[in-house]
Design a protein around this motif. Structure first.
Motif, short mmCIF file in Angstrom:
data_model
loop_
_atom_site.label_atom_id
_atom_site.label_comp_id
_atom_site.label_asym_id
_atom_site.label_seq_id
_atom_site.Cartn_x
_atom_site.Cartn_y
_atom_site.Cartn_z
N VAL A 51 5.71 8.74 -6.42
CA VAL A 51 6.34 7.86 -5.42
C VAL A 51 5.31 7.44 -4.39
O VAL A 51 5.20 6.26 -4.05
CB VAL A 51 7.53 8.56 -4.74
CG1 VAL A 51 8.04 7.78 -3.55
CG2 VAL A 51 8.65 8.83 -5.74
N LEU A 52 4.53 8.39 -3.91
CA LEU A 52 3.52 8.09 -2.90
C LEU A 52 2.43 7.17 -3.46
O LEU A 52 1.96 6.27 -2.77
CB LEU A 52 2.92 9.38 -2.35
CG LEU A 52 3.91 10.29 -1.62
CD1 LEU A 52 3.25 11.59 -1.22
CD2 LEU A 52 4.53 9.60 -0.43
N ALA A 53 2.06 7.37 -4.73
CA ALA A 53 1.06 6.50 -5.35
C ALA A 53 1.60 5.08 -5.50
O ALA A 53 0.87 4.11 -5.26
CB ALA A 53 0.67 7.05 -6.72
N ARG A 54 2.89 4.94 -5.86
CA ARG A 54 3.52 3.61 -5.97
C ARG A 54 3.53 2.91 -4.61
O ARG A 54 3.24 1.73 -4.50
CB ARG A 54 4.93 3.77 -6.53
CG ARG A 54 5.59 2.51 -6.97
CD ARG A 54 6.83 2.69 -7.85
NE ARG A 54 7.79 3.70 -7.45
CZ ARG A 54 7.97 4.87 -8.10
NH1 ARG A 54 7.23 5.17 -9.15
NH2 ARG A 54 8.88 5.73 -7.69
N LEU A 55 3.82 3.67 -3.57
CA LEU A 55 3.84 3.10 -2.21
C LEU A 55 2.43 2.67 -1.80
O LEU A 55 2.26 1.55 -1.30
CB LEU A 55 4.39 4.13 -1.23
CG LEU A 55 4.42 3.72 0.24
CD1 LEU A 55 5.24 2.46 0.46
CD2 LEU A 55 4.94 4.87 1.10
N GLU A 56 1.43 3.51 -2.01
CA GLU A 56 0.06 3.16 -1.65
C GLU A 56 -0.42 1.92 -2.42
O GLU A 56 -1.06 1.04 -1.85
CB GLU A 56 -0.89 4.33 -1.93
CG GLU A 56 -0.78 5.44 -0.92
CD GLU A 56 -1.14 5.02 0.49
OE1 GLU A 56 -2.15 4.30 0.68
OE2 GLU A 56 -0.42 5.40 1.41
N LYS A 57 -0.07 1.84 -3.70
CA LYS A 57 -0.48 0.69 -4.51
C LYS A 57 0.12 -0.60 -3.95
O LYS A 57 -0.57 -1.61 -3.80
CB LYS A 57 -0.04 0.88 -5.96
CG LYS A 57 -0.46 -0.25 -6.86
CD LYS A 57 -0.02 -0.02 -8.30
CE LYS A 57 -0.42 -1.22 -9.15
NZ LYS A 57 0.19 -1.19 -10.46
#
Length: 146
Positions: A51-57
């Protein structure tokens, strides 16, 4: 000789003890009933790494700029319902542009357009009113009503 003295002075200055301090951070937003308050917690920080990686992307794609007052580059909008359940409504940039709806960001907890914060089990602190205490560090502040 002058260069050596200047160099020595510079080295001595850097070796002196100093107190590091951080910047006060922008609060998340929390809707309780009809009131919108400041939320002094980061429930998304404990979300799944995917989830955090999707947000950062997405933040990178939007070229969302952070500031010293919002290192995370986004602000979550949350809702606390009558049953005490915390919901993620959406995530916005610091400028207010929508990054994700809660359901888009955390589809496994989706209900309509929002997401139940089922990953979060910590305490939240929120409030409204005038600032009565402020320390220039994280969420170190108090409001009239918390």
């Amino acid at each position: 000789m002058i260069r050596a003295a200047l160099l020595l002075s510079a080295v001595v200055c850097f070796l002196q003890p100093f107190r590091a301090s951080a910047t006060g951070q922008a609060a998340e937003r929390l809707v309780v009933g009809r009131d919108t308050m400041q939320l002094f917690a980061l429930p998304l920080a404990t979300a799944d790494s995917a989830v955090l990686a999707r947000l950062e992307k997405r933040l990178d794609e939007l070229d969302a700029s952070g500031s010293t007052a919002c290192w995370r580059r986004c602000i979550g909008v949350w809702r606390l319902d009558d049953e005490g359940i915390l919901w993620l409504e959406c995530v916005n940039t610091e400028d207010g542009d929508v990054v994700f709806s809660g359901a888009e960001l955390v589809p496994e907890f989706a209900a309509g357009s929002r997401a139940r914060a089922g990953w979060f089990s910590g305490e939240i602190r929120y409030g409204t009113g005038n600032l009565v205490y402020y320390q220039h560090d994280g969420f170190m502040r108090n409001l009239e009503r918390e």
